[in-house]
Design an enzyme around this catalytic site. Structure first.
Site, short mmCIF file in Angstrom:
data_model
loop_
_atom_site.label_atom_id
_atom_site.label_comp_id
_atom_site.label_asym_id
_atom_site.label_seq_id
_atom_site.Cartn_x
_atom_site.Cartn_y
_atom_site.Cartn_z
N THR A 1 -13.38 18.49 -2.97
CA THR A 1 -11.96 18.38 -2.60
C THR A 1 -11.03 18.87 -3.70
OG1 THR A 1 -10.26 16.85 -1.80
CG2 THR A 1 -11.85 15.94 -3.34
N GLN B 1 -8.41 2.99 5.38
CA GLN B 1 -7.58 2.34 4.37
C GLN B 1 -6.23 1.89 4.94
OE1 GLN B 1 -7.54 5.17 1.06
NE2 GLN B 1 -8.80 3.73 -0.06
N ARG C 1 1.16 15.05 -5.28
CA ARG C 1 2.08 14.06 -4.73
C ARG C 1 3.17 13.66 -5.72
NH1 ARG C 1 -2.48 10.01 -2.45
NH2 ARG C 1 -3.41 10.68 -4.41
N CYS D 1 -12.77 11.64 5.28
CA CYS D 1 -12.08 10.89 4.22
C CYS D 1 -12.12 9.41 4.56
CB CYS D 1 -10.64 11.38 4.08
SG CYS D 1 -9.65 11.12 5.58
N ARG E 1 0.86 -1.17 0.00
CA ARG E 1 0.00 0.00 0.00
C ARG E 1 0.90 1.23 0.00
NH1 ARG E 1 -4.52 2.91 -1.02
NH2 ARG E 1 -4.77 4.60 0.46
N LYS F 1 -2.17 6.26 -9.74
CA LYS F 1 -1.06 5.86 -8.89
C LYS F 1 -0.31 4.69 -9.53
CE LYS F 1 -1.73 6.00 -4.43
NZ LYS F 1 -2.18 5.67 -3.05
N ASP G 1 -3.82 17.03 -7.38
CA ASP G 1 -2.98 16.04 -6.72
C ASP G 1 -1.52 16.42 -6.92
OD1 ASP G 1 -1.69 13.79 -5.70
OD2 ASP G 1 -3.17 12.39 -6.51
N GLU H 1 0.39 10.37 4.00
CA GLU H 1 0.04 10.79 5.35
C GLU H 1 -1.28 11.56 5.37
OE1 GLU H 1 2.23 13.17 8.97
OE2 GLU H 1 2.49 13.93 6.93
#
Length: 201
Positions: A114, A70, A128, A65, A49, A154, A126, A53
């Site tokens: 969001t 998860q 990330r 959320c 996974r 992802k 996003d 954070e």
């Protein structure tokens, strides 16, 4: 981005004994963790996974959320299998940071979803960066992964880095009355795949 391995230790959890590995971004000092169970470096694809954070969900039990649920579900699945890893990346709020996440929550309280909230703050939907994973995977000698995620972007981001994703495993949990709009936005605007119109990331 240079990632430096720091140290490892045992981490007893309600799901079993994990090994906790600490890593640091040399340029920024930001710290990341990997929790492993079993031998991560075998030829068999590793159940994994990639978890960003979420202080509000992971530690404060927020129902806005699905993140806390998860994380716990991933640790449970790994414990059942006896081998796997959770890569815990310090990328709060899909990369915008904790205080900006609170600002985004305020905008959501006023009606934004969001994605709209992040964009109103001047960020992408996003932010990330998964390139930091490469050094962690190399250190643990991980050859390929079976990724617990509902987010096909992802999977693509990892494959673009040359990381072999042998399988995508749906990871649906944590749906509740407070996050229905959030999950709907993840599906409609961020492309997350929810089987039977259930959940999440």
């Amino acid at each position: 981005m240079t990632i430096r391995y720091v140290e490892s230790s045992k981490l007893p959890t309600p799901w079993g004994m994990f090994e906790m590995h600490g890593f640091e971004e040399v340029e920024t000092g930001k710290e990341h963790l990997v929790l492993t169970m079993g031998d991560a470096g075998t030829d068999e694809p590793l159940l994994a996974r990639i978890h960003s954070e979420c202080l509000t969900g992971d530690a404060l039990f927020s129902l806005r959320c699905d993140c806390g649920a998860q994380l716990q579900h991933a640790l449970h699945r790994i414990a059942i299998e006896g081998r796997g890893a959770v890569f815990y990346l310090r990328q709060e709020g899909r990369g915008i940071g904790l205080l900006n996440k609170i600002r985004a929550y305020h905008l959501q309280d006023c009606g934004a979803d969001t994605v709209e909230a992040n964009e109103q703050l001047g960020f992408g939907a996003d932010m990330r960066d998964y390139s930091i994973l490469q050094a962690m995977l190399d250190h643990l000698k991980v050859k390929s992964i079976r990724l617990m995620t509902n987010n096909p972007k992802k999977v693509k981001a990892l494959e673009d880095l040359g990381i072999e994703v042998a399988e995508r495993l749906p990871h649906q949990t944590g749906r509740n009355p407070h996050n229905v709009k959030y999950l709907s936005t993840k599906k409609g605007k961020l492309g997350h795949l929810f089987e039977d119109d259930e959940d999440q990331e």
